[in-house]
Design a protein around this motif. Structure first.
Motif, short mmCIF file in Angstrom:
data_model
loop_
_atom_site.label_atom_id
_atom_site.label_comp_id
_atom_site.label_asym_id
_atom_site.label_seq_id
_atom_site.Cartn_x
_atom_site.Cartn_y
_atom_site.Cartn_z
N MET A 141 12.77 -10.27 2.61
CA MET A 141 13.08 -8.55 2.98
C MET A 141 11.21 -8.27 3.32
O MET A 141 10.92 -7.20 3.97
CB MET A 141 12.91 -8.16 1.45
N VAL A 142 10.02 -8.28 2.54
CA VAL A 142 9.10 -8.27 2.72
C VAL A 142 7.73 -8.71 3.48
O VAL A 142 7.58 -10.24 3.42
CB VAL A 142 8.17 -7.21 1.71
N PHE A 182 1.58 -0.69 -0.23
CA PHE A 182 3.17 -0.43 0.38
C PHE A 182 3.69 -0.89 1.22
O PHE A 182 2.31 -2.09 1.97
CB PHE A 182 2.77 0.51 1.26
N PRO A 183 4.56 -2.30 1.76
CA PRO A 183 5.20 -2.78 2.91
C PRO A 183 4.74 -2.96 3.53
O PRO A 183 5.00 -1.31 4.50
CB PRO A 183 6.79 -3.04 2.70
N ALA A 184 3.93 -3.38 5.08
CA ALA A 184 3.34 -2.92 6.21
C ALA A 184 3.77 -3.95 7.11
O ALA A 184 3.51 -5.59 7.11
CB ALA A 184 2.07 -2.43 5.93
N THR A 185 3.19 -3.85 8.77
CA THR A 185 3.28 -4.22 9.68
C THR A 185 1.98 -3.58 10.42
O THR A 185 2.16 -2.52 10.93
CB THR A 185 4.60 -4.43 10.56
N PHE A 186 1.24 -4.51 10.89
CA PHE A 186 0.23 -4.13 11.70
C PHE A 186 -0.12 -5.55 13.14
O PHE A 186 0.07 -6.09 13.39
CB PHE A 186 -1.06 -4.92 11.00
N PRO A 187 -0.14 -4.29 14.09
CA PRO A 187 0.81 -4.73 15.67
C PRO A 187 -0.95 -5.28 16.36
O PRO A 187 -1.02 -5.99 16.41
CB PRO A 187 1.27 -3.37 15.93
N VAL A 211 2.44 -10.40 -3.48
CA VAL A 211 3.42 -9.44 -2.45
C VAL A 211 3.73 -11.21 -1.71
O VAL A 211 3.02 -11.46 -0.70
CB VAL A 211 3.72 -8.35 -2.14
N GLY A 212 5.04 -10.91 -1.24
CA GLY A 212 5.91 -12.11 -0.52
C GLY A 212 5.45 -14.14 -0.69
O GLY A 212 5.81 -13.70 -1.77
N GLY A 213 6.29 -14.22 0.06
CA GLY A 213 7.03 -15.68 -0.19
C GLY A 213 7.92 -15.06 -0.13
O GLY A 213 8.77 -14.13 -0.92
N PHE A 214 9.44 -15.85 -0.31
CA PHE A 214 10.70 -16.34 -0.30
C PHE A 214 11.67 -17.63 -0.63
O PHE A 214 10.31 -18.79 -1.30
CB PHE A 214 11.18 -15.82 0.99
N SER A 215 13.03 -17.01 -1.17
CA SER A 215 13.95 -18.36 -1.45
C SER A 215 13.22 -19.46 -0.56
O SER A 215 14.82 -19.08 0.10
CB SER A 215 14.77 -18.09 -2.21
N LEU A 265 8.59 -1.64 -5.05
CA LEU A 265 7.70 -1.50 -4.19
C LEU A 265 8.92 -1.73 -2.71
O LEU A 265 8.62 -1.08 -2.08
CB LEU A 265 7.22 -2.88 -3.78
N LEU A 266 9.52 -2.59 -3.26
CA LEU A 266 10.93 -2.81 -2.20
C LEU A 266 11.28 -1.28 -0.98
O LEU A 266 12.03 -0.84 -0.08
CB LEU A 266 12.23 -3.51 -2.45
N ALA A 267 11.54 -0.80 -2.90
CA ALA A 267 12.52 0.59 -2.38
C ALA A 267 11.37 1.51 -0.76
O ALA A 267 12.04 2.55 -0.17
CB ALA A 267 12.47 1.19 -3.31
N ILE A 268 9.87 1.48 -0.92
CA ILE A 268 8.89 2.32 -0.15
C ILE A 268 9.81 1.55 1.91
O ILE A 268 9.49 0.20 1.21
CB ILE A 268 7.82 2.27 -0.48
#
Length: 310
Positions: free
Chosen positions: A177-178, A191-196, A127-131, A34-37
């Motif tokens: 990262m995502v 897929f990783p995405a941004t939604f303006p 998908v999401g959340g981090f350390s 996923l992170l490679a997309i």
């Protein structure tokens, strides 16, 4: 119970992301895929955007929606639930509140939309959340996994791009990262995405969680093709005038779970939401007149959500 990890039925729920990846390293591989997309910037046409503490469900042949998506998830986790036979899919943006009830409803909705399909599994993707420094994401991860684990339905975890696998270090600070993800409802591709463009009634929708409304709201009626907001109420926010007088840095530090890594528009969104709450202290009276929801239909020409009377 019935969490299935790497094809094996589990008796116990994983306690944290680290133990999940240690016991089932296959999830490291799927997260890396996923992170490679490359991150996609998705416009409003065909998009059903899901905000924090919301979820939506639909089917592949929905002519009004082609992508379900959400972003701005720092410590939050985006959850995708899909039936491999029917392709029915639900997406939620969880922050730890209202998870139990929402998980039950999401599973029920995907099952209802898959009636008549004998074959197929219910697949879960996170998908999401981090350390983060306070382990907020770990708490949310365990909360989500535990809620699915309690259900009398087999749930097959196929992707977990969360925690340490969704973390990078820059300047000594842990960053996600995502921040967002979309799902193509016809193919099930994530897929990783941004939604303006985050859809209609943004400040009203954000006002729910800023004022402490714990419920995760279902926002879409797939059989009608209608985006539905409300009706709901919230208590007047004490000190809202005082909040609006504060500096951007003060708002960032006190109204974010992860102030170092918020997207640049975070404070602007919070200010707009606080202003909305200031202007609409009793939404049951001023916003949802006669207890009517706000309905939106996809406009055939512009492809965007337009308000309708229904």
């Amino acid at each position: 119970m019935v969490l299935v990890l790497n094809g094996v039925l589990q008796e116990d729920c994983p306690q944290d992301t680290r133990s999940l990846y240690h016991t089932h390293p296959v999830y490291r591989e799927t997260a890396a895929q996923l992170l490679a997309i490359p991150n996609k910037i998705i416009g409003p046409v065909g998009l059903l955007y899901v905000q924090q503490r919301e979820f939506a469900a639909t089917v592949p042949h929905d002519k009004n929606v082609s992508i379900l998506g959400s972003d701005d998830a720092t410590t939050c986790i985006i959850v995708v639930l899909r039936h491999s036979g029917s392709g029915a899919v639900a997406l939620a943006h969880f922050d730890g509140s209202g998870t139990d009830e929402a998980v039950c409803t999401m599973v029920q909705r995907v099952q209802d939309l898959s009636v008549g399909y004998q074959e197929g599994r219910i697949e879960l993707q996170l998908v999401g959340g981090f350390s983060d420094a306070h382990n907020y994401s770990e708490d949310i991860f365990f909360n989500i996994m535990n809620c699915f684990h309690k259900l009398p339905v087999e749930i097959d975890l196929t992707l977990a791009c969360v925690g340490e696998l969704n973390t990078t270090v820059r300047g000594g600070i842990h960053w996600p990262m995502v921040y967002g993800a979309g799902v193509n409802i016809k193919t099930g591709e994530i897929f990783p995405a941004t939604f303006p463009d985050k859809g209609p009634d943004q400040a009203l929708r954000r006002a729910r969680h800023l004022t402490g409304q714990a419920q995760v709201l279902e926002i879409y009626e797939s059989h009608l093709g209608l985006l539905r907001i409300g009706p709901f109420n919230y208590e007047p926010l004490r000190g809202v005038d005082l909040w609006l007088e504060q500096s951007d840095e003060f708002i960032l530090q006190h109204l974010s779970t992860s102030p170092e890594v918020e997207p640049p528009h975070f404070v602007m969104q919070i200010r707009a939401t606080l202003k909305y709450i200031q202007d609409n202290q009793f939404p049951a009276v001023t916003v949802f007149r006669e207890n009517r929801p706000h309905y939106f239909r996809r406009d055939e020409h512009s492809g965007t959500w337009q308000p309708i009377r229904y």
